[in-house]
Motif scaffolding. Structure first.
Motif, PDB file in Angstrom:
ATOM      1  N   ALA A  15      61.108  96.322  33.367  1.00 43.05           N
ATOM      2  CA  ALA A  15      61.239  95.641  32.081  1.00 43.05           C
ATOM      3  C   ALA A  15      61.508  94.168  32.344  1.00 43.05           C
ATOM      4  CB  ALA A  15      62.371  96.250  31.263  1.00 43.05           C
ATOM      5  N   GLY A  16      60.851  93.327  31.601  1.00 39.86           N
ATOM      6  CA  GLY A  16      61.073  91.906  31.800  1.00 39.86           C
ATOM      7  C   GLY A  16      60.290  91.083  30.804  1.00 39.86           C
ATOM      8  N   ASP A  17      60.190  89.817  31.105  1.00 40.09           N
ATOM      9  CA  ASP A  17      59.518  88.892  30.203  1.00 40.09           C
ATOM     10  C   ASP A  17      58.023  89.141  30.088  1.00 40.09           C
ATOM     11  OD1 ASP A  17      61.616  86.137  31.245  1.00 40.09           O
ATOM     12  OD2 ASP A  17      61.936  87.695  29.752  1.00 40.09           O
ATOM     13  N   ASP A  18      57.439  89.894  31.015  1.00 37.97           N
ATOM     14  CA  ASP A  18      56.001  90.113  30.979  1.00 37.97           C
ATOM     15  C   ASP A  18      55.585  91.197  29.989  1.00 37.97           C
ATOM     16  OD1 ASP A  18      57.200  92.082  32.531  1.00 37.97           O
ATOM     17  OD2 ASP A  18      55.484  92.286  33.863  1.00 37.97           O
ATOM     18  N   GLU A  19      56.546  91.898  29.387  1.00 37.53           N
ATOM     19  CA  GLU A  19      56.196  92.918  28.404  1.00 37.53           C
ATOM     20  C   GLU A  19      55.861  92.240  27.081  1.00 37.53           C
ATOM     21  OE1 GLU A  19      58.653  96.322  28.092  1.00 37.53           O
ATOM     22  OE2 GLU A  19      58.746  96.597  30.238  1.00 37.53           O
ATOM     23  N   PRO A  20      54.881  92.786  26.368  1.00 37.74           N
ATOM     24  CA  PRO A  20      54.422  92.152  25.134  1.00 37.74           C
ATOM     25  C   PRO A  20      55.413  92.296  23.980  1.00 37.74           C
ATOM     26  CG  PRO A  20      53.369  94.268  25.405  1.00 37.74           C
ATOM     27  CD  PRO A  20      54.183  94.018  26.654  1.00 37.74           C
ATOM     28  N   GLY A  21      55.317  91.394  23.021  1.00 37.01           N
ATOM     29  CA  GLY A  21      56.081  91.515  21.786  1.00 37.01           C
ATOM     30  C   GLY A  21      57.574  91.350  21.952  1.00 37.01           C
ATOM     31  N   ARG A  44      58.149  97.891  20.378  1.00 36.00           N
ATOM     32  CA  ARG A  44      58.097  96.433  20.271  1.00 36.00           C
ATOM     33  C   ARG A  44      57.352  96.038  19.014  1.00 36.00           C
ATOM     34  NH1 ARG A  44      59.498  93.223  24.555  1.00 36.00           N
ATOM     35  NH2 ARG A  44      60.448  94.438  26.190  1.00 36.00           N
ATOM     36  N   LEU A  45      57.735  94.908  18.456  1.00 34.84           N
ATOM     37  CA  LEU A  45      57.059  94.346  17.299  1.00 34.84           C
ATOM     38  C   LEU A  45      56.155  93.228  17.810  1.00 34.84           C
ATOM     39  CD1 LEU A  45      56.793  94.356  14.228  1.00 34.84           C
ATOM     40  CD2 LEU A  45      58.689  92.749  14.136  1.00 34.84           C
ATOM     41  N   MET A  46      54.859  93.375  17.572  1.00 36.98           N
ATOM     42  CA  MET A  46      53.890  92.410  18.081  1.00 36.98           C
ATOM     43  C   MET A  46      53.683  91.283  17.078  1.00 36.98           C
ATOM     44  SD  MET A  46      53.204  93.518  20.972  1.00 36.98           S
ATOM     45  CE  MET A  46      53.201  94.975  21.959  1.00 36.98           C
ATOM     46  N   PRO A  47      53.824  90.036  17.512  1.00 34.82           N
ATOM     47  CA  PRO A  47      53.680  88.908  16.598  1.00 34.82           C
ATOM     48  C   PRO A  47      52.247  88.707  16.106  1.00 34.82           C
ATOM     49  CG  PRO A  47      53.971  88.122  18.837  1.00 34.82           C
ATOM     50  CD  PRO A  47      54.172  89.605  18.858  1.00 34.82           C
ATOM     51  N   GLU A  48      51.270  89.157  16.883  1.00 35.63           N
ATOM     52  CA  GLU A  48      49.865  88.959  16.502  1.00 35.63           C
ATOM     53  C   GLU A  48      49.490  89.696  15.225  1.00 35.63           C
ATOM     54  OE1 GLU A  48      50.339  90.691  19.725  1.00 35.63           O
ATOM     55  OE2 GLU A  48      50.865  88.742  20.520  1.00 35.63           O
ATOM     56  N   ASP A  49      50.036  90.914  15.058  1.00 43.62           N
ATOM     57  CA  ASP A  49      49.634  91.715  13.908  1.00 43.62           C
ATOM     58  C   ASP A  49      50.805  92.174  13.041  1.00 43.62           C
ATOM     59  OD1 ASP A  49      50.750  93.666  15.537  1.00 43.62           O
ATOM     60  OD2 ASP A  49      48.895  94.771  15.829  1.00 43.62           O
ATOM     61  N   LEU A  67      52.119 102.154  16.941  1.00 43.80           N
ATOM     62  CA  LEU A  67      52.925 103.218  16.354  1.00 43.80           C
ATOM     63  C   LEU A  67      52.239 103.627  15.055  1.00 43.80           C
ATOM     64  CD1 LEU A  67      55.570 104.818  16.707  1.00 43.80           C
ATOM     65  CD2 LEU A  67      56.676 103.074  15.310  1.00 43.80           C
ATOM     66  N   ARG A  68      51.999 104.923  14.902  1.00 44.46           N
ATOM     67  CA  ARG A  68      51.227 105.401  13.750  1.00 44.46           C
ATOM     68  C   ARG A  68      51.995 106.445  12.942  1.00 44.46           C
ATOM     69  NH1 ARG A  68      46.214 103.375  13.662  1.00 44.46           N
ATOM     70  NH2 ARG A  68      45.411 102.518  15.591  1.00 44.46           N
ATOM     71  N   THR A  69      51.609 106.546  11.671  1.00 44.55           N
ATOM     72  CA  THR A  69      52.173 107.561  10.790  1.00 44.55           C
ATOM     73  C   THR A  69      51.525 108.906  11.103  1.00 44.55           C
ATOM     74  OG1 THR A  69      50.497 107.202   9.095  1.00 44.55           O
ATOM     75  CG2 THR A  69      52.510 105.866   8.936  1.00 44.55           C
ATOM     76  N   THR A  70      51.996 109.949  10.440  1.00 36.39           N
ATOM     77  CA  THR A  70      51.424 111.282  10.658  1.00 36.39           C
ATOM     78  C   THR A  70      49.970 111.369  10.227  1.00 36.39           C
ATOM     79  OG1 THR A  70      52.343 111.999   8.540  1.00 36.39           O
ATOM     80  CG2 THR A  70      53.620 112.503  10.518  1.00 36.39           C
ATOM     81  N   ASP A  71      49.528 110.477   9.332  1.00 34.18           N
ATOM     82  CA  ASP A  71      48.118 110.490   8.934  1.00 34.18           C
ATOM     83  C   ASP A  71      47.288 109.420   9.655  1.00 34.18           C
ATOM     84  OD1 ASP A  71      49.214 108.369   7.558  1.00 34.18           O
ATOM     85  OD2 ASP A  71      48.325 108.882   5.636  1.00 34.18           O
ATOM     86  N   GLY A  72      47.860 108.829  10.717  1.00 29.78           N
ATOM     87  CA  GLY A  72      47.091 107.932  11.572  1.00 29.78           C
ATOM     88  C   GLY A  72      47.097 106.461  11.223  1.00 29.78           C
ATOM     89  N   ARG A  73      47.838 106.066  10.190  1.00 23.93           N
ATOM     90  CA  ARG A  73      47.886 104.651   9.814  1.00 23.93           C
ATOM     91  C   ARG A  73      48.882 103.903  10.694  1.00 23.93           C
ATOM     92  NH1 ARG A  73      50.105 104.267   4.676  1.00 23.93           N
ATOM     93  NH2 ARG A  73      50.802 106.393   4.890  1.00 23.93           N
ATOM     94  N   PRO A  74      48.573 102.655  11.092  1.00 17.41           N
ATOM     95  CA  PRO A  74      49.538 101.875  11.867  1.00 17.41           C
ATOM     96  C   PRO A  74      50.754 101.523  11.015  1.00 17.41           C
ATOM     97  CG  PRO A  74      47.614 100.544  11.337  1.00 17.41           C
ATOM     98  CD  PRO A  74      47.333 101.934  10.861  1.00 17.41           C
ATOM     99  N   ILE A  75      51.911 101.436  11.637  1.00 16.29           N
ATOM    100  CA  ILE A  75      53.151 101.079  10.951  1.00 16.29           C
ATOM    101  C   ILE A  75      53.413  99.602  11.212  1.00 16.29           C
ATOM    102  CG2 ILE A  75      55.623 101.522  10.737  1.00 16.29           C
ATOM    103  CD1 ILE A  75      55.056 104.376  11.734  1.00 16.29           C
ATOM    104  N   CYS A  76      53.370  98.796  10.138  1.00 17.82           N
ATOM    105  CA  CYS A  76      53.484  97.361  10.253  1.00 17.82           C
ATOM    106  C   CYS A  76      54.561  96.816   9.316  1.00 17.82           C
ATOM    107  CB  CYS A  76      52.156  96.690   9.932  1.00 17.82           C
ATOM    108  SG  CYS A  76      50.790  97.271  10.972  1.00 17.82           S
ATOM    109  N   THR A  77      55.005  95.600   9.597  1.00 14.75           N
ATOM    110  CA  THR A  77      56.006  94.958   8.747  1.00 14.75           C
ATOM    111  C   THR A  77      55.387  94.144   7.639  1.00 14.75           C
ATOM    112  OG1 THR A  77      56.081  93.049  10.219  1.00 14.75           O
ATOM    113  CG2 THR A  77      57.673  94.816  10.622  1.00 14.75           C
ATOM    114  N   ARG A  78      54.085  93.921   7.722  1.00 12.34           N
ATOM    115  CA  ARG A  78      53.376  93.176   6.672  1.00 12.34           C
ATOM    116  C   ARG A  78      52.049  93.851   6.384  1.00 12.34           C
ATOM    117  NH1 ARG A  78      52.801  88.672  10.985  1.00 12.34           N
ATOM    118  NH2 ARG A  78      50.788  89.159  11.891  1.00 12.34           N
ATOM    119  N   VAL A  79      51.511  93.604   5.215  1.00 12.01           N
ATOM    120  CA  VAL A  79      50.242  94.209   4.805  1.00 12.01           C
ATOM    121  C   VAL A  79      49.118  93.599   5.619  1.00 12.01           C
ATOM    122  CG1 VAL A  79      48.666  94.581   2.888  1.00 12.01           C
ATOM    123  CG2 VAL A  79      51.124  94.577   2.488  1.00 12.01           C
ATOM    124  N   GLN A  80      48.229  94.464   6.105  1.00 18.38           N
ATOM    125  CA  GLN A  80      47.109  93.989   6.916  1.00 18.38           C
ATOM    126  C   GLN A  80      45.856  93.863   6.100  1.00 18.38           C
ATOM    127  OE1 GLN A  80      46.457  96.045  10.541  1.00 18.38           O
ATOM    128  NE2 GLN A  80      48.475  95.558  11.281  1.00 18.38           N
TER     129      GLN A  80
END
Length: 80
Positions: A15-21, A44-49, A67-80
Motif C-alpha cells: 500500500a502506498g502513494d501509487d494506489e489509485p484514488g 477507493r473513491l476515484m476522482p475521475e468518475d 463497486l457495483r450494486t446487486t443489479d450491476g450499476r456502479p456506485i458513485c457519489t455523483r450522477v454520471q
C-alpha cells in the motif's frame, strides 16, 4: 560453464502513494446496496468518475474494479 541468473521479487501488495484514488470509508447506505462477493475492506473513491472502486485480488494480479450494486450499476457519489 553455465551461468544462472535469478531475480526475486515479493508478490505481496504494498500500500502506498501509487494506489489509485483516495481511500474511502463507506457509508452504511453504500454497504447495503453493494453486491456480495466484493471486498469492501479496501475501497477507493476515484476522482475521475466520482465512483467507488474496490481492490480485487485475482490469481495473477491485484487491480481495482468498480463497486457495483446487486443489479450491476456502479456506485458513485455523483450522477454520471
Amino acid at each position: 560453464m553455465l551461468a544462472v541468473v535469478a531475480g526475486c521479487a515479493t508478490t505481496d501488495p504494498i500500500a502506498g502513494d501509487d494506489e489509485p484514488g483516495t481511500p474511502a470509508t463507506l457509508p452504511d447506505s453504500v454497504i447495503a446496496m453493494a453486491a456480495p462477493s466484493q471486498d469492501l475492506s479496501m475501497v477507493r473513491l476515484m476522482p475521475e468518475d466520482g465512483c467507488y472502486w474496490y481492490r480485487h485480488v485475482g490469481p495473477v494480479e491485484i487491480t481495482y474494479l468498480p463497486l457495483r450494486t446487486t443489479d450491476g450499476r456502479p456506485i458513485c457519489t455523483r450522477v454520471q
